[in-house]
Scaffold this motif. Sequence first.
Motif, short mmCIF file in Angstrom:
data_model
loop_
_atom_site.label_atom_id
_atom_site.label_comp_id
_atom_site.label_asym_id
_atom_site.label_seq_id
_atom_site.Cartn_x
_atom_site.Cartn_y
_atom_site.Cartn_z
N ILE A 1 10.86 0.66 -31.10
CA ILE A 1 10.63 -0.06 -32.36
C ILE A 1 9.51 0.60 -33.16
O ILE A 1 9.63 0.82 -34.38
CB ILE A 1 10.30 -1.54 -32.08
N LEU A 2 8.43 0.97 -32.50
CA LEU A 2 7.31 1.62 -33.19
C LEU A 2 7.72 2.97 -33.77
O LEU A 2 7.22 3.39 -34.82
CB LEU A 2 6.12 1.79 -32.24
N ASP A 3 8.63 3.66 -33.08
CA ASP A 3 9.06 4.99 -33.53
C ASP A 3 10.16 4.95 -34.59
O ASP A 3 10.33 5.92 -35.34
CB ASP A 3 9.57 5.81 -32.34
N ASN A 4 10.90 3.85 -34.66
CA ASN A 4 12.11 3.83 -35.49
C ASN A 4 12.10 2.84 -36.64
O ASN A 4 12.98 2.92 -37.51
CB ASN A 4 13.34 3.58 -34.61
N LYS B 1 1.97 2.72 -37.61
CA LYS B 1 0.70 2.62 -38.33
C LYS B 1 0.21 1.18 -38.39
O LYS B 1 -0.98 0.90 -38.25
CB LYS B 1 0.84 3.21 -39.74
N ARG B 2 1.14 0.26 -38.59
CA ARG B 2 0.78 -1.15 -38.65
C ARG B 2 0.28 -1.64 -37.29
O ARG B 2 -0.66 -2.42 -37.20
CB ARG B 2 1.97 -1.99 -39.11
N LEU C 1 0.46 -6.03 -35.70
CA LEU C 1 1.70 -6.42 -35.03
C LEU C 1 1.44 -7.03 -33.66
O LEU C 1 0.45 -6.71 -33.00
CB LEU C 1 2.61 -5.20 -34.86
N CYS C 2 2.35 -7.90 -33.25
CA CYS C 2 2.33 -8.51 -31.92
C CYS C 2 3.59 -8.09 -31.17
O CYS C 2 4.67 -8.02 -31.75
CB CYS C 2 2.32 -10.03 -32.01
N PHE C 3 3.42 -7.83 -29.88
CA PHE C 3 4.58 -7.65 -28.99
C PHE C 3 4.58 -8.77 -27.97
O PHE C 3 3.53 -9.13 -27.42
CB PHE C 3 4.52 -6.30 -28.26
N GLY C 4 5.75 -9.29 -27.71
CA GLY C 4 5.85 -10.29 -26.66
C GLY C 4 7.24 -10.34 -26.07
O GLY C 4 8.23 -9.97 -26.72
N THR C 5 7.31 -10.77 -24.82
CA THR C 5 8.60 -11.15 -24.26
C THR C 5 8.92 -12.54 -24.81
O THR C 5 8.13 -13.13 -25.55
CB THR C 5 8.54 -11.12 -22.72
N ILE D 1 1.44 2.61 -27.03
CA ILE D 1 1.42 1.21 -27.44
C ILE D 1 -0.02 0.73 -27.54
O ILE D 1 -0.73 0.69 -26.53
CB ILE D 1 2.22 0.33 -26.45
N PRO D 2 -0.49 0.35 -28.74
CA PRO D 2 -1.87 -0.15 -28.88
C PRO D 2 -2.07 -1.45 -28.10
O PRO D 2 -1.22 -2.35 -28.14
CB PRO D 2 -2.00 -0.40 -30.39
N GLU D 3 -3.19 -1.55 -27.40
CA GLU D 3 -3.46 -2.74 -26.60
C GLU D 3 -3.59 -4.00 -27.45
O GLU D 3 -3.33 -5.11 -26.98
CB GLU D 3 -4.72 -2.54 -25.76
#
Length: 503
Positions: free
Chosen positions: A145-148, A154-155, A161-165, A210-212
Amino acid sequence: MSLPKFVLTVDQGTTSSRAMIINHEGEVVSIAQKTFEQHFPKPGWVEHDANEIWYTQSTVIVEALAKVDLSSANLACIGIANQRETTVVWDRETGYPLYNAIVWQDRRTSDYCLELKVKGYDEIIRKKTGLILDAYFSATKVKWILDNVRGARKRAERGELCFGTVDTWLIWKLTRGKTFITDVTNASRTMLFNIHTLEWDKELLELFGIPESMLPEVKSSSEVYCETNTSLFNEQVPISGIAGDQQAALFGQLCVEPGMIKTTYGTGCFMVMNTGHKPVLSKSNLLTTIAWKIGNEVVYALEGSVFVAGAIVQWLRDGIKMIPSSAISEQMATSVSDNGGVYFVPALTGLGAPYWDQYARGTIVGITRGTTSAHITRAALEGIAYQVYDVLVAMGKDMQTETSEIRVDGGAISNNFLMQFQADICRCPVVRPKIQETTAFGAAYLAGLAVKYWANLDEIKQQWSVDRIFGSKMKKEDTEEMLRLWHQAVGCAQHWSQHTSMD
């Protein structure tokens, strides 16, 4: 006079969202369920609309309460069980997803995983996370997702941005963005979490880029995390239990002692063994994962994941329209005396444990002029049981023990043919409990324990009872011959695509 209290379980699955209300005696008071759309934009790609997941889940919560004229005032707490590994990335300010949720079944990052294996990263990942390097898990999905998605990386680096299951996504929505958390069971399925230190692993975050700041805070499986803040409820309700669906089922089956095994027959099929307080690193291509954490006590498990189980019956029904309903599959299977020499390897999204062949594809062998739809249906059901057998053998090698019984749950366990064939092939008792909604009950028990709705495990254990035990009836030499042919069929499925790669 105080109102009677109940536990609400949110059971968010791969093909449907459910809500269940459970009383103190372990009885289902109300249940509501709603399916949602599966998106297949390219071969091997599987996506969900995260907003549709939330819409269907919120709808069934309201429906389950309305069916029995209850309100939030009647709820002691909420427990959440969820499909694991499925990946959602959303805007921290607006809460809007950047892209569809990439589902655990999705194979788009298979080639990238192969690149990492060639570079020797598989062993590092295995030691830290207990997982096989595979597209199944969340890490490569987040990276994709970050690459495409334009501007996503950048965001993410700016902390937007948030990532979650799915558990994280639902709690975010239930609290209007005030709570950004997950639990150890879901974190342990991301391929970013160190199961020994119980922390996000900085080396792996760097590897996948992946940024923490995108990651949620990791909590135990049973504690009061927060209270709801949504128009779904007229009062705030504690959210106090979270577990990935398979770990929730293990807890719901009361497999609380080392060596106890459960198998869930859902879209996929998942065998999980409680291994106690120390992680067992598999030598047989199984996963080492966290079963749950209650207080300071962490329990680990071995898991074998079969990617396609009930989904093969769904495919027979919807994909090629061979059967009019899933329920009729048992009748068709028993309408013939055997499989007619037909073997069906249901590797529609590759093969999971213990093969981990992401390029294998569904294969039917042994078709003759005499083959009927009944033979193929029977072979499909047998294919589910054979895959479970392969996982059981691998588990026995790792633990150097024989299995005394397999506790089963999930939608397909109502199929008596499948359960009997499973017992015959595995040559050990298959135990079907009276309470078959063990995933939902596992989440409910974890939530209820946190708020003292149930005093302790001993009180909960009184609620588990047996519906039926399936014992082995087949001759050993017959099972051995069938297994020989099954493994030959698996070889065909692997050979077909061994030199291909996903787009």
